[in-house]
Design an enzyme around this catalytic site. Sequence first.
Site, mmCIF file in Angstrom:
data_model
loop_
_atom_site.group_PDB
_atom_site.id
_atom_site.type_symbol
_atom_site.label_atom_id
_atom_site.label_comp_id
_atom_site.label_asym_id
_atom_site.label_seq_id
_atom_site.Cartn_x
_atom_site.Cartn_y
_atom_site.Cartn_z
ATOM 1 N N HIS A 20 -9.111 -4.097 -1.930
ATOM 2 C CA HIS A 20 -8.004 -3.301 -1.548
ATOM 3 C C HIS A 20 -8.044 -1.667 -1.077
ATOM 4 C CE1 HIS A 20 -3.984 -2.363 0.302
ATOM 5 N NE2 HIS A 20 -4.670 -1.207 -0.143
ATOM 6 N N GLU A 21 -9.082 -0.851 -2.007
ATOM 7 C CA GLU A 21 -9.002 -0.037 -2.609
ATOM 8 C C GLU A 21 -10.368 0.604 -1.649
ATOM 9 O OE1 GLU A 21 -6.833 2.140 -3.323
ATOM 10 O OE2 GLU A 21 -5.487 0.881 -3.855
ATOM 11 N N HIS A 43 -9.964 1.556 1.382
ATOM 12 C CA HIS A 43 -9.660 2.243 2.301
ATOM 13 C C HIS A 43 -11.400 3.689 2.575
ATOM 14 C CE1 HIS A 43 -5.521 2.712 1.950
ATOM 15 N NE2 HIS A 43 -5.025 1.773 0.249
ATOM 16 N N CYS A 82 0.374 -1.265 -0.552
ATOM 17 C CA CYS A 82 -0.110 0.182 -0.030
ATOM 18 C C CYS A 82 0.871 0.703 -0.483
ATOM 19 C CB CYS A 82 -1.106 0.199 1.019
ATOM 20 S SG CYS A 82 -2.177 1.532 1.315
HETATM 21 ZN ZN ZN Z 1 -3.421 1.003 -0.222
#
Ligand code: ZN
Length: 176
Positions: free
Chosen positions: A143-144, A147, A101
């Site tokens: 993953h995004e 966030h 990341c």
């Molecule tokens: Zn990330």
Amino acid sequence: MNKILQISEIGNPILRQKSVAIGNISDRQLDETIADLMATCEAANGVGIAAPQVAASVRLFIVASRPSPRYPHAPTMAPTAMINPEIVARSGELVAGWEGCLSVPGTRGLVLRDRAIEVTYFNRSGEFVRQELTDFVARIFQHELDHLDGILFPDRIPNLTDLITEAEYLKIAFDN
Ligand code: ZN
């Protein structure tokens, strides 16, 4: 002219906030933000970047898989902006893969993600998109999306012995 934005790192409280949905998808300012996000992602050798990483706590990210020094085996795709993204179905088949990341520099971790997901989002042109994503691109999306909910990949590592440095990871990646 696109701006290279400064990326917030783990410890910055903005990365732990839940982002808000974007109300006006046709806002011209949004197009500029997307261009800056894409430029920042490319400059950092990222395969994705989420708006909260550059201090805008809104539900927007870029998925931009391509081979790079950080991800030598990544598939190539056109960088895609995804606005108000959601997962509407999951395969239920979990696969382990190494993630890094831009907000957690120098580290990699083995994270379980769904191998295939069905997603919806609005694209840069404001069109509603529904599509199936698989494998590495599905991993980037998950993953995004994390966030946008204040979750970072180390939160998802079941076993902390699977948290390693980027240098050690690259030994593994280039051995295969
Ligand atoms: Zn990330």
